[in-house]
Design a protein around this motif. Sequence first.
Motif, PDB file in Angstrom:
ATOM      1  N   GLN A  16      14.607   1.226   5.876  1.00 49.84           N
ATOM      2  CA  GLN A  16      15.714   2.119   5.520  1.00 49.84           C
ATOM      3  C   GLN A  16      16.133   1.816   4.077  1.00 49.84           C
ATOM      4  OE1 GLN A  16      17.258   3.844   8.283  1.00 49.84           O
ATOM      5  NE2 GLN A  16      15.682   2.918   9.551  1.00 49.84           N
ATOM      6  N   PRO A  17      16.723   2.810   3.376  1.00 50.06           N
ATOM      7  CA  PRO A  17      17.169   2.539   1.992  1.00 50.06           C
ATOM      8  C   PRO A  17      18.095   1.320   1.896  1.00 50.06           C
ATOM      9  CG  PRO A  17      17.304   4.881   2.486  1.00 50.06           C
ATOM     10  CD  PRO A  17      16.932   4.206   3.775  1.00 50.06           C
ATOM     11  N   GLU A  18      18.926   1.085   2.917  1.00 51.15           N
ATOM     12  CA  GLU A  18      19.859  -0.053   2.841  1.00 51.15           C
ATOM     13  C   GLU A  18      19.176  -1.424   2.979  1.00 51.15           C
ATOM     14  OE1 GLU A  18      20.038   2.516   4.937  1.00 51.15           O
ATOM     15  OE2 GLU A  18      20.571   1.898   6.973  1.00 51.15           O
ATOM     16  N   ASP A  19      17.861  -1.428   3.245  1.00 50.46           N
ATOM     17  CA  ASP A  19      17.121  -2.694   3.344  1.00 50.46           C
ATOM     18  C   ASP A  19      16.669  -3.201   1.971  1.00 50.46           C
ATOM     19  OD1 ASP A  19      17.294  -2.503   6.112  1.00 50.46           O
ATOM     20  OD2 ASP A  19      15.370  -1.470   6.302  1.00 50.46           O
ATOM     21  N   VAL A  26      11.543 -10.400  -0.557  1.00 47.04           N
ATOM     22  CA  VAL A  26      10.150 -10.613  -0.163  1.00 47.04           C
ATOM     23  C   VAL A  26       9.214 -10.063  -1.242  1.00 47.04           C
ATOM     24  CG1 VAL A  26       8.435 -10.159   1.628  1.00 47.04           C
ATOM     25  CG2 VAL A  26      10.857 -10.418   2.268  1.00 47.04           C
ATOM     26  N   TRP A  27       9.236  -8.753  -1.459  1.00 44.64           N
ATOM     27  CA  TRP A  27       8.298  -8.131  -2.415  1.00 44.64           C
ATOM     28  C   TRP A  27       8.675  -8.425  -3.867  1.00 44.64           C
ATOM     29  CZ3 TRP A  27       8.071  -2.905   0.659  1.00 44.64           C
ATOM     30  CH2 TRP A  27       7.074  -3.017   1.637  1.00 44.64           C
ATOM     31  N   GLY A  28       9.902  -8.879  -4.111  1.00 41.29           N
ATOM     32  CA  GLY A  28      10.330  -9.197  -5.477  1.00 41.29           C
ATOM     33  C   GLY A  28      10.089 -10.654  -5.820  1.00 41.29           C
ATOM     34  N   SER A  29       9.531 -11.429  -4.872  1.00 42.66           N
ATOM     35  CA  SER A  29       9.346 -12.862  -5.083  1.00 42.66           C
ATOM     36  C   SER A  29       7.940 -13.170  -5.590  1.00 42.66           C
ATOM     37  CB  SER A  29       9.592 -13.609  -3.764  1.00 42.66           C
ATOM     38  OG  SER A  29       8.986 -14.883  -3.796  1.00 42.66           O
ATOM     39  N   ALA A  30       7.857 -13.836  -6.749  1.00 44.65           N
ATOM     40  CA  ALA A  30       6.551 -14.197  -7.320  1.00 44.65           C
ATOM     41  C   ALA A  30       5.818 -15.164  -6.395  1.00 44.65           C
ATOM     42  CB  ALA A  30       6.745 -14.824  -8.693  1.00 44.65           C
ATOM     43  N   GLU A  31       6.561 -16.046  -5.731  1.00 48.86           N
ATOM     44  CA  GLU A  31       5.946 -17.038  -4.835  1.00 48.86           C
ATOM     45  C   GLU A  31       5.319 -16.349  -3.620  1.00 48.86           C
ATOM     46  OE1 GLU A  31       5.487 -20.142  -5.333  1.00 48.86           O
ATOM     47  OE2 GLU A  31       4.807 -20.718  -3.323  1.00 48.86           O
ATOM     48  N   LYS A  42      12.570  -3.748  -8.408  1.00 47.58           N
ATOM     49  CA  LYS A  42      13.438  -3.071  -7.424  1.00 47.58           C
ATOM     50  C   LYS A  42      13.134  -1.588  -7.341  1.00 47.58           C
ATOM     51  CE  LYS A  42      17.341  -5.358  -5.691  1.00 47.58           C
ATOM     52  NZ  LYS A  42      18.752  -5.588  -5.537  1.00 47.58           N
ATOM     53  N   GLU A  43      12.825  -0.965  -8.484  1.00 49.15           N
ATOM     54  CA  GLU A  43      12.520   0.476  -8.491  1.00 49.15           C
ATOM     55  C   GLU A  43      11.280   0.756  -7.650  1.00 49.15           C
ATOM     56  OE1 GLU A  43      13.282  -1.342 -11.247  1.00 49.15           O
ATOM     57  OE2 GLU A  43      15.286  -0.467 -11.406  1.00 49.15           O
ATOM     58  N   ARG A  44      10.248  -0.071  -7.820  1.00 50.19           N
ATOM     59  CA  ARG A  44       9.014   0.140  -7.038  1.00 50.19           C
ATOM     60  C   ARG A  44       9.257  -0.136  -5.560  1.00 50.19           C
ATOM     61  NH1 ARG A  44       4.106  -3.050  -9.208  1.00 50.19           N
ATOM     62  NH2 ARG A  44       3.225  -2.217  -7.306  1.00 50.19           N
ATOM     63  N   ILE A  45      10.085  -1.137  -5.275  1.00 51.32           N
ATOM     64  CA  ILE A  45      10.362  -1.474  -3.871  1.00 51.32           C
ATOM     65  C   ILE A  45      11.125  -0.325  -3.213  1.00 51.32           C
ATOM     66  CG2 ILE A  45      11.574  -3.104  -2.346  1.00 51.32           C
ATOM     67  CD1 ILE A  45      10.868  -5.276  -4.528  1.00 51.32           C
ATOM     68  N   GLN A  46      12.058   0.264  -3.961  1.00 50.08           N
ATOM     69  CA  GLN A  46      12.808   1.412  -3.438  1.00 50.08           C
ATOM     70  C   GLN A  46      11.849   2.559  -3.089  1.00 50.08           C
ATOM     71  OE1 GLN A  46      15.804   2.667  -6.151  1.00 50.08           O
ATOM     72  NE2 GLN A  46      16.972   3.709  -4.564  1.00 50.08           N
ATOM     73  N   ARG A  47      10.867   2.803  -3.971  1.00 50.16           N
ATOM     74  CA  ARG A  47       9.893   3.875  -3.698  1.00 50.16           C
ATOM     75  C   ARG A  47       9.013   3.513  -2.503  1.00 50.16           C
ATOM     76  NH1 ARG A  47       9.580   4.248  -9.363  1.00 50.16           N
ATOM     77  NH2 ARG A  47       7.583   3.167  -9.470  1.00 50.16           N
ATOM     78  N   SER A  48       8.686   2.236  -2.364  1.00 50.89           N
ATOM     79  CA  SER A  48       7.873   1.818  -1.212  1.00 50.89           C
ATOM     80  C   SER A  48       8.641   2.032   0.090  1.00 50.89           C
ATOM     81  CB  SER A  48       7.499   0.332  -1.323  1.00 50.89           C
ATOM     82  OG  SER A  48       6.701   0.123  -2.449  1.00 50.89           O
ATOM     83  N   ILE A  49       9.929   1.725   0.085  1.00 56.80           N
ATOM     84  CA  ILE A  49      10.741   1.914   1.294  1.00 56.80           C
ATOM     85  C   ILE A  49      10.719   3.394   1.696  1.00 56.80           C
ATOM     86  CG2 ILE A  49      13.123   1.874   2.183  1.00 56.80           C
ATOM     87  CD1 ILE A  49      13.481  -0.792   0.647  1.00 56.80           C
TER      88      ILE A  49
END
Length: 169
Positions: A16-19, A26-31, A42-49
């Motif tokens: 959901q968008p609120e996630d 998770v997806w923003g973590s280099a590790e 964050k922009e790419r993660i929003q599009r993935s959601i």
Amino acid sequence: MTYRFETARLLFQTMQPEDLDAVSQVWGSAEVMKYCGGASTKERIQRSIEFYEHLQAEKGYSVYTVLLKDISAIIGVCGFNPGENEEEAELLYHFNQHYWGKGYATEAAAACVTDLKENNRGIKKIIAAVNPANPASGKVLSKIGMTAKGIKWFGDTKQEELCFELDLT
Ligand SMILES: CC(C)(COP(=O)(O)OP(=O)(O)OC[C@H]1O[C@@H](n2cnc3c(N)ncnc32)[C@H](O)[C@@H]1OP(=O)(O)O)[C@@H](O)C(=O)NCCC(=O)NCCS
């Protein structure tokens, strides 16, 4: 509509968008994304959601948020991308590093495969690819019954990966 299923410890839900904030951990973590193409913005993660919300509606499978029931919080993502053809789906799983080593990835991957099988969405083969330098990921796939088929070069991640398959027919 939110699609849900669960295991003893985990709850799976349509993204959901609120996630966004939790999934960005998770997806923003280099590790976490070290062997999986690197950290995302964050922009790419929003599009993935948005993509995964639509994928569930369109195909009946997707990549889900994974919540740990004990704390009611998202600890990772697990599920399927479309494969190279309509009969294939690609399994993936990425977990917040604070939750590694507790069997969650194996529990989640097995549950997603069971859900896909039970709901018969026309998928005949599950595929997955892991960086050979990431033994934990290969172990998850072996533990859920997937078979290693060989090494292949992937242009998107620019690395050689060990390919696994599971025949559902
Ligand atoms: C790979 C990943 C999903 C594993 O998650 P996890 O919840 O720690 O996995 P599990 O606890 O289910 O453990 C799976 C197996 O790997 C083993 N393992 C864990 N770390 C390991 C390591 N560094 N080397 C070898 N084996 C390892 C575990 O011991 C376990 O095997 P066992 O049950 O025989 O002891 C997690 O580390 C992760 O999210 N990594 C970043 C994202 C990623 O690499 N995703 C996969 C492909 S892109």
